[in-house]
Design a protein around this motif. Structure first.
Motif, short mmCIF file in Angstrom:
data_model
loop_
_atom_site.label_atom_id
_atom_site.label_comp_id
_atom_site.label_asym_id
_atom_site.label_seq_id
_atom_site.Cartn_x
_atom_site.Cartn_y
_atom_site.Cartn_z
N SER A 94 11.13 -3.95 10.34
CA SER A 94 10.61 -3.73 11.69
C SER A 94 9.25 -3.04 11.59
CB SER A 94 11.54 -2.82 12.50
OG SER A 94 12.82 -3.37 12.60
N VAL A 95 8.36 -3.41 12.50
CA VAL A 95 7.06 -2.76 12.61
C VAL A 95 7.03 -2.12 13.99
CG1 VAL A 95 4.56 -3.05 12.57
CG2 VAL A 95 6.01 -4.47 11.09
N ASP A 96 6.73 -0.80 14.04
CA ASP A 96 6.80 -0.07 15.29
C ASP A 96 5.64 0.91 15.43
OD1 ASP A 96 8.03 0.81 17.70
OD2 ASP A 96 8.94 2.50 16.65
N LYS A 97 5.22 1.14 16.63
CA LYS A 97 4.22 2.17 16.96
C LYS A 97 2.88 1.92 16.27
CE LYS A 97 7.28 5.22 18.81
NZ LYS A 97 7.40 5.38 20.20
N THR A 149 5.63 2.15 10.25
CA THR A 149 5.22 2.84 11.46
C THR A 149 3.92 3.62 11.25
OG1 THR A 149 6.08 4.17 13.31
CG2 THR A 149 6.59 4.95 11.08
N ASP A 150 3.50 4.33 12.28
CA ASP A 150 2.25 5.09 12.22
C ASP A 150 2.48 6.51 11.71
OD1 ASP A 150 3.40 6.44 14.38
OD2 ASP A 150 1.83 5.92 15.80
N ASP A 151 1.38 7.23 11.53
CA ASP A 151 1.44 8.60 11.00
C ASP A 151 2.22 9.54 11.91
OD1 ASP A 151 -0.03 7.82 8.81
OD2 ASP A 151 -1.83 8.93 9.35
N MET A 152 2.07 9.40 13.21
CA MET A 152 2.74 10.32 14.13
C MET A 152 4.25 10.19 14.03
SD MET A 152 2.41 10.83 18.25
CE MET A 152 0.64 10.99 18.12
N GLN A 153 4.75 8.96 13.97
CA GLN A 153 6.19 8.75 13.90
C GLN A 153 6.76 9.24 12.57
OE1 GLN A 153 8.08 7.87 16.32
NE2 GLN A 153 10.01 7.49 15.28
N ILE A 154 6.10 8.93 11.46
CA ILE A 154 6.65 9.37 10.17
C ILE A 154 6.52 10.88 10.02
CG2 ILE A 154 4.64 9.07 8.62
CD1 ILE A 154 6.77 7.70 6.68
N ARG A 155 5.51 11.47 10.65
CA ARG A 155 5.38 12.93 10.63
C ARG A 155 6.56 13.57 11.35
NH1 ARG A 155 0.16 16.59 12.32
NH2 ARG A 155 1.20 18.59 12.01
N LYS A 156 6.95 13.02 12.50
CA LYS A 156 8.11 13.54 13.23
C LYS A 156 9.37 13.46 12.38
CE LYS A 156 6.43 12.38 17.86
NZ LYS A 156 6.62 11.48 19.01
N ILE A 185 9.05 19.28 6.78
CA ILE A 185 7.66 19.24 6.31
C ILE A 185 6.84 18.63 7.44
CG2 ILE A 185 6.03 18.30 4.63
CD1 ILE A 185 8.39 18.20 2.63
N ASP A 186 5.94 19.43 8.00
CA ASP A 186 5.20 19.01 9.21
C ASP A 186 3.89 18.32 8.86
OD1 ASP A 186 4.57 18.65 11.84
OD2 ASP A 186 3.93 20.72 12.19
N ARG A 187 4.01 17.13 8.26
CA ARG A 187 2.85 16.29 7.98
C ARG A 187 3.33 14.86 7.76
NH1 ARG A 187 2.76 15.15 2.44
NH2 ARG A 187 3.71 16.72 1.14
N ALA A 188 2.41 13.95 7.96
CA ALA A 188 2.73 12.54 7.69
C ALA A 188 2.88 12.35 6.18
CB ALA A 188 1.63 11.64 8.23
N ILE A 242 14.48 2.85 4.90
CA ILE A 242 13.20 3.25 4.31
C ILE A 242 12.18 3.21 5.44
CG2 ILE A 242 11.37 2.67 2.65
CD1 ILE A 242 13.57 1.18 1.03
N VAL A 243 11.38 4.27 5.55
CA VAL A 243 10.32 4.34 6.55
C VAL A 243 9.00 4.47 5.81
CG1 VAL A 243 9.42 5.54 8.57
CG2 VAL A 243 11.89 5.52 8.15
N LEU A 244 8.05 3.62 6.15
CA LEU A 244 6.72 3.63 5.53
C LEU A 244 5.68 4.07 6.54
CD1 LEU A 244 7.07 0.19 3.78
CD2 LEU A 244 7.10 2.40 2.64
N GLY A 245 4.86 5.04 6.16
CA GLY A 245 3.78 5.54 7.01
C GLY A 245 2.50 4.78 6.72
N CYS A 246 2.17 3.83 7.57
CA CYS A 246 1.07 2.90 7.32
C CYS A 246 -0.29 3.60 7.17
CB CYS A 246 1.03 1.88 8.45
SG CYS A 246 0.13 0.40 8.05
N GLY A 247 -0.56 4.60 7.99
CA GLY A 247 -1.85 5.29 7.90
C GLY A 247 -2.04 5.99 6.57
N VAL A 248 -1.02 6.72 6.14
CA VAL A 248 -1.10 7.42 4.85
C VAL A 248 -1.24 6.40 3.73
CG1 VAL A 248 0.15 8.89 3.21
CG2 VAL A 248 0.20 9.44 5.65
N ILE A 249 -0.49 5.31 3.82
CA ILE A 249 -0.55 4.28 2.78
C ILE A 249 -1.94 3.67 2.70
CG2 ILE A 249 0.33 2.01 2.09
CD1 ILE A 249 3.07 2.96 3.26
#
Length: 168
Positions: A10-13, A52-59, A67-70, A96-103
């Motif tokens: 799935s791709v979200d946010k 997903t995006d940085d905000m979602q994976i950070r949450k 740990i309060d960071r993406a 598995i959750v992937l943070g697209c921005g960090v990647i």
């Protein structure tokens, strides 16, 4: 189902970010290759993969790891009660959750393509779901060697060349 693993992606946010069907298929293929290589005792398995995006994976990182960071990847193994097969259906082994921005930022920093780096992190996440870890030096070496081998089978070079540790 190929190689005993169903991969639900799935791709979200991620407004404005589109991942092609061939790329999604590549992620699924490399996940199945990692599962097969890990020789896990569950032959019919299923994983959920969220991009997903940085905000979602950070949450999620804050909620589950405090740990309060993406971050680039999170793996969540299902508890043993969820590991029961019903009438031959695949067993959900985890998420598995992937943070697209960090990647994307890491790929640039490490001089790698986004797709190669994403594939690496999918393999890393699948190995975690299969029971591998990197808490000790010996475990880390074993996991890295498997990652390098699995990725090489897909025509992807050593993901640890030019690796720079640190937070992005």
């Amino acid at each position: 189902m190929t190689n005993g693993l169903v991969v639900d992606i799935s791709v979200d946010k991620m407004p404005g970010k589109k991942l092609s069907q061939p790329f999604i298929a590549e992620l699924s293929s490399v996940a199945r290759r990692a599962w097969t290589t890990a020789k896990h005792k569950i032959s019919k398995a299923e994983i959920s993969l969220l991009i997903t995006d940085d905000m979602q994976i950070r949450k999620l990182n804050k909620r589950y790891r405090d740990i309060d960071r993406a971050t680039n990847v999170l793996s969540f193994v299902c508890d043993s009660d969820a590991m029961l097969s019903v009438d031959g259906a695949p067993v959900l082994v985890g998420d598995i959750v992937l943070g697209c921005g960090v990647i994307e930022r890491e790929a640039t920093l490490h001089g790698k393509s986004f797709s190669d780096h994403m594939c690496h992190l999918v393999v890393h996440g699948v190995l975690h779901l299969a029971g591998y870890d990197h808490e000790s030096s010996a475990e880390a070496d074993e996991m890295k060697a498997l990652e390098i081998s699995i990725l090489a089978e897909s025509g992807i070079g050593d993901p640890y060349i030019n690796w720079i540790d640190g937070q992005l």
